[in-house]
Design a protein around this motif. Structure first.
Motif, PDB file in Angstrom:
ATOM      1  N   ASP A  37       0.685  -0.863   0.097  1.00 31.42           N
ATOM      2  CA  ASP A  37      -0.131   0.030  -0.076  1.00 31.42           C
ATOM      3  C   ASP A  37       0.923   1.254  -0.047  1.00 31.42           C
ATOM      4  O   ASP A  37      -0.097   1.884   0.460  1.00 31.42           O
ATOM      5  CB  ASP A  37      -0.963   0.495   0.747  1.00 31.42           C
ATOM      6  N   SER A  38       2.654   1.156  -0.229  1.00 31.23           N
ATOM      7  CA  SER A  38       2.819   2.257  -0.696  1.00 31.23           C
ATOM      8  C   SER A  38       3.080   3.417  -1.744  1.00 31.23           C
ATOM      9  O   SER A  38       3.123   4.528  -1.541  1.00 31.23           O
ATOM     10  CB  SER A  38       4.227   2.312  -0.483  1.00 31.23           C
ATOM     11  N   LEU A  39       2.651   2.495  -3.257  1.00 31.68           N
ATOM     12  CA  LEU A  39       1.962   2.682  -3.791  1.00 31.68           C
ATOM     13  C   LEU A  39       1.166   2.648  -4.938  1.00 31.68           C
ATOM     14  O   LEU A  39       0.387   1.750  -5.004  1.00 31.68           O
ATOM     15  CB  LEU A  39       3.479   2.572  -5.297  1.00 31.68           C
ATOM     16  N   VAL A  40       0.678   3.535  -5.505  1.00 29.31           N
ATOM     17  CA  VAL A  40      -0.351   2.884  -6.410  1.00 29.31           C
ATOM     18  C   VAL A  40      -0.320   3.184  -8.399  1.00 29.31           C
ATOM     19  O   VAL A  40       0.545   4.365  -8.407  1.00 29.31           O
ATOM     20  CB  VAL A  40      -1.882   4.219  -6.192  1.00 29.31           C
ATOM     21  N   VAL A  41      -0.731   2.758  -9.382  1.00 23.72           N
ATOM     22  CA  VAL A  41      -1.085   3.112  -9.981  1.00 23.72           C
ATOM     23  C   VAL A  41      -2.537   3.424 -10.574  1.00 23.72           C
ATOM     24  O   VAL A  41      -2.944   2.476 -10.761  1.00 23.72           O
ATOM     25  CB  VAL A  41      -0.356   1.200 -10.924  1.00 23.72           C
ATOM     26  N   LEU A  42      -2.299   4.081 -11.661  1.00 30.89           N
ATOM     27  CA  LEU A  42      -3.534   4.457 -12.017  1.00 30.89           C
ATOM     28  C   LEU A  42      -3.579   4.539 -14.156  1.00 30.89           C
ATOM     29  O   LEU A  42      -2.168   4.727 -14.533  1.00 30.89           O
ATOM     30  CB  LEU A  42      -3.618   5.534 -11.975  1.00 30.89           C
ATOM     31  N   ALA A  43      -4.203   4.014 -14.363  1.00 35.04           N
ATOM     32  CA  ALA A  43      -4.367   3.673 -16.457  1.00 35.04           C
ATOM     33  C   ALA A  43      -5.658   4.879 -16.279  1.00 35.04           C
ATOM     34  O   ALA A  43      -6.889   4.706 -16.055  1.00 35.04           O
ATOM     35  CB  ALA A  43      -4.493   2.716 -16.371  1.00 35.04           C
ATOM     36  N   THR A  44      -5.863   5.524 -17.157  1.00 37.36           N
ATOM     37  CA  THR A  44      -6.433   6.774 -17.485  1.00 37.36           C
ATOM     38  C   THR A  44      -7.026   6.709 -18.867  1.00 37.36           C
ATOM     39  O   THR A  44      -6.532   5.682 -19.222  1.00 37.36           O
ATOM     40  CB  THR A  44      -5.494   8.391 -17.401  1.00 37.36           C
ATOM     41  N   ALA A  45      -7.926   6.999 -18.675  1.00 35.47           N
ATOM     42  CA  ALA A  45      -8.670   7.382 -19.806  1.00 35.47           C
ATOM     43  C   ALA A  45      -7.710   7.446 -21.519  1.00 35.47           C
ATOM     44  O   ALA A  45      -8.394   7.289 -22.419  1.00 35.47           O
ATOM     45  CB  ALA A  45      -9.789   7.853 -20.150  1.00 35.47           C
ATOM     46  N   ASP A  46      -7.173   8.373 -21.339  1.00 28.89           N
ATOM     47  CA  ASP A  46      -6.433   8.518 -22.593  1.00 28.89           C
ATOM     48  C   ASP A  46      -4.566   8.761 -22.404  1.00 28.89           C
ATOM     49  O   ASP A  46      -4.052   8.736 -23.298  1.00 28.89           O
ATOM     50  CB  ASP A  46      -5.841  10.681 -21.834  1.00 28.89           C
ATOM     51  N   GLU A  47      -4.910   7.607 -21.562  1.00 28.78           N
ATOM     52  CA  GLU A  47      -4.047   6.118 -22.358  1.00 28.78           C
ATOM     53  C   GLU A  47      -2.535   6.697 -22.392  1.00 28.78           C
ATOM     54  O   GLU A  47      -1.667   6.708 -22.185  1.00 28.78           O
ATOM     55  CB  GLU A  47      -3.478   6.647 -23.438  1.00 28.78           C
ATOM     56  N   LYS A  48      -2.522   7.156 -20.294  1.00 21.94           N
ATOM     57  CA  LYS A  48      -1.358   7.905 -19.720  1.00 21.94           C
ATOM     58  C   LYS A  48      -1.626   6.734 -18.401  1.00 21.94           C
ATOM     59  O   LYS A  48      -2.688   6.109 -17.783  1.00 21.94           O
ATOM     60  CB  LYS A  48      -1.739   9.016 -19.025  1.00 21.94           C
ATOM     61  N   LEU A  49      -0.145   6.361 -18.029  1.00 20.49           N
ATOM     62  CA  LEU A  49       0.576   5.515 -16.687  1.00 20.49           C
ATOM     63  C   LEU A  49       0.931   6.410 -15.948  1.00 20.49           C
ATOM     64  O   LEU A  49       1.807   6.664 -16.466  1.00 20.49           O
ATOM     65  CB  LEU A  49       0.927   4.453 -17.091  1.00 20.49           C
ATOM     66  N   ILE A  50      -0.036   6.352 -14.829  1.00 15.42           N
ATOM     67  CA  ILE A  50       0.687   7.706 -13.643  1.00 15.42           C
ATOM     68  C   ILE A  50       1.099   6.440 -12.170  1.00 15.42           C
ATOM     69  O   ILE A  50       0.217   5.722 -12.076  1.00 15.42           O
ATOM     70  CB  ILE A  50      -0.545   8.555 -12.999  1.00 15.42           C
ATOM     71  N   LEU A  51       1.624   6.556 -12.077  1.00 11.94           N
ATOM     72  CA  LEU A  51       2.342   6.330 -10.624  1.00 11.94           C
ATOM     73  C   LEU A  51       3.047   7.086  -9.478  1.00 11.94           C
ATOM     74  O   LEU A  51       3.306   7.923  -9.579  1.00 11.94           O
ATOM     75  CB  LEU A  51       3.798   5.392 -10.711  1.00 11.94           C
ATOM     76  N   MET A  52       1.505   7.239  -8.695  1.00 12.36           N
ATOM     77  CA  MET A  52       1.525   8.040  -7.368  1.00 12.36           C
ATOM     78  C   MET A  52       2.415   6.915  -6.114  1.00 12.36           C
ATOM     79  O   MET A  52       1.680   5.854  -6.174  1.00 12.36           O
ATOM     80  CB  MET A  52       0.262   8.556  -6.755  1.00 12.36           C
ATOM     81  N   THR A  53       2.175   7.870  -5.179  1.00 12.13           N
ATOM     82  CA  THR A  53       3.357   7.533  -3.701  1.00 12.13           C
ATOM     83  C   THR A  53       1.447   6.991  -2.642  1.00 12.13           C
ATOM     84  O   THR A  53       0.646   7.496  -3.238  1.00 12.13           O
ATOM     85  CB  THR A  53       3.425   8.046  -2.872  1.00 12.13           C
TER      86      THR A  53
END
Length: 1241
Positions: A37-53
């Protein structure tokens, strides 16, 4: 949220508040948290990949479809194209296989990206559908896997996979990334239509393997009117792994309702273990799941949700093994694999998985029962009958099938099973939506052979049991019994029905009242539990009132417990499997050990009055790492184990083997017991160790059954080489030999010889004597027998035995068959043949070192050999044998004289003198008596032999001098007075020994008063001076030692740490140490001081003894100084008692002599009394224990350190308890008599 909002919600009690912490305008297509639970990965609808804490700080942001391969891109090393490379077992066909021209996605793809993390959180994988291609010739989109590090850096990209679907899950162990693939359509994989595989990829993006999942899902027809518009009538929604990576779940959407399949793998085969159908909604429509999630910590807990409910299921691993008793114990084990049950009876054969000895196909429950319930083709539970191989199969809907397997128990050709359906139907009386999860077959002792009792466990508000009784194919009885709680388990049992509640409480079924009553309680809920009847020792069956019931259970925490109606006990906390067979509780542990606990011992353990009694040590056996018990077969004495990789291993543990051996022994089936021992390498001494008396009584029966000569020889050899007492071995060998001689001497010749040579000690001579008896009648048999006995016995020993029988033909026969070199023995044999009979025997016995027998032979060789015989006696010290041989002969005194000389040389003068007297050697006897100072016997012989007066006087003076040197003054005086007639020297000798009364008597008797003035008076004063000097030494010693004792006791009271040597542990951390003296520590008070250089070395035994003597030397400053001083004072008291006795003997004479003597006597008396009083007071003070220390001592400060310090002090034993208090001798002299003596003068 899919709209793009990122919200957090508080899960504390009360109203749940949602807080929007951010938003992504394009929307969120997929999201996944890392395992920690230290990181979260998001795949957006505009085809981007975001890695957040976890605080939603962006670590990296990249496109969802990067063009590069990643950091771990493969390097071309010039090995050519894939078609020219080596393809292993697949061969050239793999290289030449056609490749799909179009790579597309499955029609069932939901087009959404998927994200999955590896179990350690180091990597995550993203599955995404490629953008719409601009090339009109290839308009298909396809899925690609991309692996990223936890920092968001692309590592690998997978190869294009036609027909690859949206499902994605990374196994927590990290070795597989799984998804699904379709075949048989444009853009799909090359294969038949409808083929559907679950495929596995490695982290580098390369494909690892696959297995088909469509066989249980598709009927081969394409759906046209599907409610969900599914081409094949179903699609895979999601896949997921349990947290321990052992179970793979596949969520499938079907026209008739959703289903979740649970798959496991072993030995590279995938098994479909269970199916979970979604319950229909309240409108009766097909049920749909909304989520399928594995519990992150409880590996066997699965959580499923629908639109109206949350379903939580907890699974357990269970081995379906037959528990039939001998002789019906087939060892059958069932393995569920979809709609098939894989069966293997381990008694006749061992078939490794994934293969099986027999495969049983099941039919659909809906088609068989006509029920309207959802169809289940995968059974939820199966159970074997405790009487024979009858298998009951339970569907979750409550549909039962009872199948008689007709298992072949022995070896042979043909099918090992030939099943027949006995009954099939619903367990419930009325059609209901109840879900069943367990079925048990049980029986009562009075039941007929065709009676089958079934109990199916289901759940509603609480658990309940549906009881069904079958008689053949007819239902005799059917009813339900309620239970007090839910989420319990039925126990495997022989003659009763038991249920375990979620708290470990066990309830037994009362069949007359049709209710469950509490009977026992396990410490924890045990998912694997069993009830067993313990029969009285030595019996395999009995009435119920003669039996004891034990409950054995294994919890999810690996705790193995046993309980009865009164108490429970945890046996081990590292157990991974158990099985009950052959009156043993067999269990394996994570320490890779199999333990065998006798049920009788467990019963005694629970009945022990001490609840804290330790767990006894049972017999163990090492097993392979991770082994688990599959089943045990008592009849074949086997234990089947499964390794972690899935393969099987059959072992034969000694406890199981010995159980059958003892059983066969008690039934007098000695051939079976012998065969089992031989097959499993059990020492045949067990026949005698188990019940020696019974075996010896049945010796004839044993030989009748074990009739083979080789087996009898093997038995005799094992007995002879075992650890049994010598007399037992001899008794058994003689008993078998006599029985064999009665039957057939020729047939059992080798066994009879074995019986002779295996005795203790071996009787080689009797064995060779038997060959001599048969040599003339059976020459060929004797030749073979000689070769056999040479095989058993060392050839040199056998040669010596034959030589000792004085039969040269037998010697030659043994030597020739032993292949001895003729040059070694023929010259010796020729030399012996030339000798006379008895001298020949003498040479042989002397060669064989049979010295006493050789001496006997030499005595029979003639009188001319007597001198040689005497030399032989002296050489080998055969005096006792010589005395026996020549007793009552003319040479007897000569032998006695030689014996006396030998004793005289050994300085055994008294014995030598006795022998010389019997040998008629008075002169030698006198010398021996003089050496031993036996003066009475000496002068007796001297007078008998009429020794001259001059020689007698000389002898008397020599003997008197020797006696005086040994402080035997009275004896010396007797010799001088009686034989030397020297009164003066006799009186001098008496006064030297302080015998003044006797000296005065001799003077008065012979009227020589002048000797009083010349000898007695001076000697009395000298004795008085000597006693005074002794008293002075003792007084000085006493005062010094008493003073030192006081110092030590003061130190003990004031500085106990210094006295007991409580050392400062900080000194051990000093790096530099010198050789100068330092204060003693707890170590140096016992040994030498420590130094930086190791001085330890190997001590010789002499130096060790010297060191042991030093321990009690009382060196100043050591811990044993006080004890040494106490012992020294004790010796001082003994010395004073001796000195006081001498003084008391001297005082009367001092008071009767001159005035000077009287004054010296009074002074001596006063010195004695003063020192006696001082010594008495010192002893009283030294040995007086301070009771106040024990009674009035203040309590120590509470605390661990204080208690430990007090323990260390109490550990020192008080020296007063080691050294007993000495007693002073009671004075026999009355001091008042000195006054009388003074006045009388």
């Amino acid at each position: 949220m899919r709209g793009g909002d990122i919200a957090t919600a508080s899960l504390s009690e009360g109203l749940i508040e949602v807080d929007i912490v951010g938003s992504i305008e394009a929307g969120i297509a997929a999201a996944s948290w890392s395992p920690d639970d230290s990181l979260v990965v998001l795949a957006t609808a505009d085809e981007k990949l975001i890695l957040m804490t976890s605080t939603f700080d962006v670590v990296s942001e990249t496109t969802l479809h990067p063009s590069d391969f990643g950091e771990d891109a493969p390097i071309n090393v010039g090995w050519g194209s894939k078609q020219t490379q080596f393809h292993g077992s697949l061969g050239k066909a793999a290289a030449q296989a056609p490749k799909p021209t179009l790579v597309g996605a499955s029609p069932d793809d939901d087009t959404l990206p998927r994200i999955s993390w590896r179990g350690d959180g180091a990597y995550f994988v993203v599955s995404s559908l490629s953008p719409v291609p601009a090339d009109p010739e290839n308009p298909l989109r396809h899925r690609t896997l991309r692996v990223y590090s936890h920092a968001g850096i692309l590592q690998n990209t997978s190869e294009p996979t036609p027909g690859f679907e949206h499902t994605l899950s990374w196994r927590p162990l990290g070795n597989w990334i799984v998804g699904t693939q379709r075949y048989g359509f444009e853009g799909g994989g090359i294969g038949r239509e409808g083929r559907h595989d679950l495929v596995m990829f490695e982290r580098n993006g390369l494909r690892r393997g696959e297995f088909g999942i469509e066989k249980m899902l598709w009927n081969g027809q394409v759906s046209k009117d599907s409610e969900m518009a599914l081409k094949w009538g179903y699609r895979v929604r999601e896949v997921g792994w349990s947290s321990d990576s052992n179970i793979l779940s596949i969520w499938i959407e079907r026209d008739e309702g959703d289903v979740v399949q649970l798959w496991t793998t072993g030995n590279y085969h995938w098994y479909l273990k269970h199916e979970i159908a979604a319950p229909p909604d309240h409108h009766g429509k097909a049920g749909r799941f909304t989520a399928v999630v594995w519990h992150p910590e409880d590996a066997l807990k699965l959580i499923l949700t629908t639109q109206s409910r949350v379903v939580q299921r907890t699974y357990v691993w269970e081995t379906f093994a037959s528990r039939c008793k001998p002789s019906n114990d087939s060892g059958s084990v069932a393995v569920l694999d979809g709609a098939s049950i894989l069966l293997t009876p381990f008694r006749p054969q061992n078939v490794p998985p994934p293969m099986s000895a027999y495969q049983l196909a099941l039919s659909s429950s809906s088609s068989s029962s006509g029920s309207s319930k959802t169809s289940h083709t995968v059974p939820i539970h199966v159970s074997f009958s405790p009487r024979k191989d009858v298998l009951t199969v339970l569907q979750e809907s409550g549909y039962l099938e009872v199948i008689d397997l007709h298992t072949r128990l022995g070896p042979g050709r043909g099918k090992v099973m030939d099943h027949a359906h006995l009954w099939a139907g619903a367990v419930a009386v009325n059609d209901s939506s109840t879900a069943y999860r367990q079925v048990i077959q049980w029986a009562q002792e009075c039941d007929a052979s065709d009676i089958i009792r079934l109990a199916a466990l289901g759940s509603d508000t609480n658990d309940f049991i549906s009881v069904l009784t079958l008689a053949g194919s007819e239902v005799n009885e059917r009813y339900d019994v309620g239970l007090p709680e839910r989420n319990g388990r039925l126990l495997y049992t022989d003659q009763s029905l038991s249920w375990q509640g979620p708290d470990g409480q066990i309830y037994d079924y009362d069949i007359s009242e049709k209710t469950f009553l509490p009977s026992a309680k396990l410490p924890d809920f045990c998912s694997d539990a069993e009830c067993v009847n313990v029969h009285p020792e030595g019996r395999t069956s009995g009435a119920l009132q003669d039996q004891s019931v034990l409950y054995v259970g294994l919890s999810q925490g690996n705790k193995l417990s046993v309980a009865n109606s009164q108490t429970s006990q945890t046996l081990a906390s590292n157990v991974n499997s158990f099985f009950i067979a052959s009156d043993f509780l067999i269990f394996t542990t994570t320490a890779h050990v199999a333990q065998f606990a006798p049920l009788e011992a467990l019963k005694s353990l629970l009945e022990s009055p001490d609840p804290n009694s330790p767990i006894p040590e049972w017999e163990t056996r090492r097993v392979e790492r991770g082994s688990r018990i599959v089943t045990a077969v008592p009849t074949t004495m086997s234990l089947v184990l499964q390794m972690p990789r899935g393969n099987l291993e059959t072992i034969y543990p000694r406890p199981l083997v010995m159980k059958i051996v003892k059983q066969d022994f008690n039934q007098k089936q000695y051939a079976k017991a012998f065969s089992a021992c031989r097959r499993h390498r059990v020492d045949l001494n067990v026949f005698l160790e188990y019940n020696r008396e019974a075996f010896m009584a049945d010796l004839t029966l044993f030989i009748d059954q074990v009739d083979d000569v080789d087996n009898i020889n093997l038995f005799l050899t094992s007995i002879g080489q075992g650890s049994l007492p010598s007399e037992v071995v001899a008794h058994v060998c003689d008993g078998i030999r006599l029985e064999l001689e009665k039957r057939d001497l020729k047939k059992y010749i080798s066994s009879i010889l074995t019986a002779h040579v295996m005795k203790r000690p071996p009787d080689h001579e009797s064995a060779l004597s038997l060959l001599l008896r048969l040599r003339d009648t059976e020459p060929q048999l004797v030749e073979d027998a000689v070769k056999y006995i040479i095989f058993l016995v060392d050839a040199d020993k056998l040669f010596d035995t034959a030589l000792g029988m004085y039969d040269f033909s037998l010697v030659l026969m043994v030597a020739q068959n032993a292949q001895k070199d003729p040059r070694e023995y023929l010259p010796f044999l020729r030399e012996l043949r030339a000798l006379d009979k008895y001298y020949q025997h003498f040479r042989i016995d002397d060669h064989l070192k049979r010295y006493e027998k050789a001496l006997k032979d030499l005595s029979q060789a003639g009188p001319e050999r007597f001198d040689e015989a005497m030399s032989y006696v002296e050489k080998h010290q055969l005096y006792d044998a010589a005395l026996t041989i020549w007793r009552d002969t003319d040479h007897y005194k000569t032998v006695l004289s030689i014996y006396g000389d030998w004793l005289f040389e050994r300085r055994e003068f008294r014995d030598a003198a006795f022998v010389f007297r019997h040998a008629g050697k008075p002169a030698k006897a006198m010398i021996a008596y003089e050496k031993s100072l036996d003066w009475r016997e000496l002068f007796e012989i001297a007078l008998d032999e009429k020794v001259s007066e001059e020689d007698l006087n000389a002898t008397a003076y020599r003997v008197a001098e020797d006696l005086s040197s040994k402080k035997r003054y009275a004896d010396a005086a007797h010799v001088l007075l009686d034989y030397a007639k020297d009164i003066r020297e006799a009186v001098i000798s008496l006064v030297q020994g302080n015998h003044f009364s006797e000296a005065r008597r001799i003077i008065a008797l012979h009227s020589l008063p002048t000797l009083l003035e010349e000898v007695i008076y001076p000697a009395a004063l000298e004795s008085r001076v000597q006693i005074a000097e002794d008293l002075g030494e003792m007084k000085e010693q006493l005062r010094k030692q008493v003073q030192r004792l006081r110092e030590l006791r003061v130190k003990k009271a004031e500085e106990p740490d210094a006295f007991y040597g409580v050392e400062d542990t900080d000194l051990h951390n000093v790096d530099v140490m010198t050789d100068i003296s330092m204060a003693p520590t707890a170590f140096t008070r016992y040994t030498q001081a420590p130094s930086s250089v190791s001085r330890t070395s190997k001590r010789s035994s002499r130096s060790k003894r010297k060191m042991e003597r030093k321990i009690g030397s009382g060196r100043k400053g050591t811990v044993d100084e006080e004890e040494y001083l106490l012992k020294s004072v004790t010796k001082l008291v003994g010395r004073f008692n001796t000195t006081q006795a001498e003084a008391i003997s001297l005082l009367p004479h001092l008071f009767q002599f001159s005035e000077e003597h009287r004054e010296e006597g009074l002074a001596l008396q006063q010195e004695l009394m003063e020192f006696e009083e001082e010594l008495k007071q010192a002893v009283e003070d030294i040995w007086k224990k301070k009771s106040a220390e024990a009674e009035g001592a203040e309590p120590f400060e509470d605390g661990w350190a204080a208690r430990m310090q007090e323990y260390e002090k109490q550990r020192q034993i008080d020296p007063l308890d080691k050294v007993a208090r000495p007693d002073l001798m009671k004075r026999d002299w009355n001091p008042k008599l000195s006054i009388i003596g003074n006045k009388s003068k």
